[in-house]
Motif scaffolding. Structure first.
Motif, short mmCIF file in Angstrom:
data_model
loop_
_atom_site.label_atom_id
_atom_site.label_comp_id
_atom_site.label_asym_id
_atom_site.label_seq_id
_atom_site.Cartn_x
_atom_site.Cartn_y
_atom_site.Cartn_z
N HIS A 1 -10.19 -5.73 11.00
CA HIS A 1 -9.16 -5.21 10.08
C HIS A 1 -8.45 -3.99 10.67
O HIS A 1 -7.22 -3.91 10.65
CB HIS A 1 -9.81 -4.86 8.73
N ALA B 1 0.83 -1.21 0.00
CA ALA B 1 0.00 0.00 0.00
C ALA B 1 0.86 1.26 0.00
O ALA B 1 0.58 2.21 -0.73
CB ALA B 1 -0.92 -0.01 1.22
N SER C 1 -5.20 5.92 7.65
CA SER C 1 -6.47 5.82 6.95
C SER C 1 -6.27 5.60 5.46
O SER C 1 -7.02 4.85 4.83
CB SER C 1 -7.32 7.07 7.20
N GLU D 1 -8.44 -2.04 1.79
CA GLU D 1 -9.85 -2.42 1.65
C GLU D 1 -10.30 -2.45 0.19
O GLU D 1 -11.10 -3.30 -0.21
CB GLU D 1 -10.74 -1.46 2.45
N SER D 2 -9.78 -1.52 -0.62
CA SER D 2 -10.18 -1.51 -2.03
C SER D 2 -9.49 -2.61 -2.83
O SER D 2 -10.04 -3.10 -3.82
CB SER D 2 -9.88 -0.14 -2.65
N THR D 3 -8.29 -3.02 -2.41
CA THR D 3 -7.55 -4.03 -3.17
C THR D 3 -7.97 -5.44 -2.79
O THR D 3 -8.14 -6.30 -3.66
CB THR D 3 -6.03 -3.86 -2.92
N TYR D 4 -8.12 -5.72 -1.50
CA TYR D 4 -8.43 -7.07 -1.02
C TYR D 4 -9.87 -7.11 -0.52
O TYR D 4 -10.31 -6.23 0.22
CB TYR D 4 -7.46 -7.47 0.10
N SER D 5 -10.59 -8.15 -0.90
CA SER D 5 -12.01 -8.20 -0.57
C SER D 5 -12.29 -8.98 0.72
O SER D 5 -13.15 -8.59 1.49
CB SER D 5 -12.79 -8.83 -1.72
N SER E 1 -5.32 1.99 5.04
CA SER E 1 -6.49 1.14 5.26
C SER E 1 -7.42 1.17 4.06
O SER E 1 -7.91 0.12 3.62
CB SER E 1 -7.22 1.62 6.52
N LYS E 2 -7.67 2.35 3.49
CA LYS E 2 -8.55 2.45 2.32
C LYS E 2 -7.98 1.69 1.14
O LYS E 2 -8.72 1.03 0.39
CB LYS E 2 -8.77 3.92 1.95
N TYR E 3 -6.66 1.79 0.95
CA TYR E 3 -6.04 1.08 -0.18
C TYR E 3 -6.18 -0.43 0.01
O TYR E 3 -6.52 -1.15 -0.93
CB TYR E 3 -4.56 1.46 -0.31
#
Length: 189
Positions: A59, A29, A42, A49-53, A45-47
């Motif tokens: 988390h 990330a 943050s 969350e968007s990359t891994y489902s 964390s956003k990266y």
């Protein structure tokens, strides 16, 4: 037997094998965000969350734990609440306080003297003065009394004095006795 096994639910499903370890996801990330000042928690964390489902429910807790762990081990550097990869050419970070003096190696055969004792050194003695008389430890103090507050005496129950006893003969209570109101005399004409 088969019915007993089917009635017990499985404890916890194993984590998804496609999900990499948290340190790997954090480094990926930070590299992907590629900010010269580093990336804050943050944004990382956003990266992720968007990359891994298939992220676990905890988390944010896991991310904070691994960020702190990587910061302590030196894998990440924290500058103004932004995490970045440490510079390999940077000098090692020094701890708080004054650095210790460098120790000079002693030549072989040197004998170390014992360390100085604690406390104030004694006053130098006059070599021509007469020797002091030996001190006696028999008398603890000049007055002959022991030090400190004396112990409380046990209460002695003696016959009350006739003046101290109240009219009913019961012992007096603690504190100040109540005020006695004088009887009102009839005012005659």
């Amino acid at each position: 037997m088969a019915t007993e096994e089917s009635s017990n639910p499985p404890a916890q499903p194993p984590p998804a094998p496609s999900l990499p370890q948290y340190p790997e996801m954090i480094i990926a990330a930070i590299e992907a965000l590629n900010d010269k000042n580093g990336s804050n928690k943050s944004a990382i964390s956003k990266y992720i969350e968007s990359t891994y489902s298939d992220l676990p429910a905890a988390h944010t807790t896991l991310l904070s734990h691994h960020l702190n762990k990587m910061k302590q081990s030196g894998d990440l550097a924290l500058v103004k609440n932004n995490y970045m990869k440490p510079d390999p050419n940077a000098p090692p970070k020094r701890g708080r306080g004054r650095p210790p003096k460098p120790k000079v190696p002693l030549p072989p055969g040197t004998v170390l003297s014992p360390p100085r004792p604690r406390g104030r050194p004694p006053k130098p003695r006059d070599p021509f003065a007469p020797p002091a008389p030996p001190k006696k430890k028999a008398a603890p103090s000049g007055s002959g009394k022991p030090r400190g507050r004396p112990p409380k005496k046990a209460k002695v129950t003696a016959a009350p004095a006739p003046a101290a006893a109240s009219a009913s003969g019961a012992p007096r209570g603690r504190g100040r006795p109540p005020k006695v109101k004088p009887s009102v005399a009839a005012v005659g004409a």
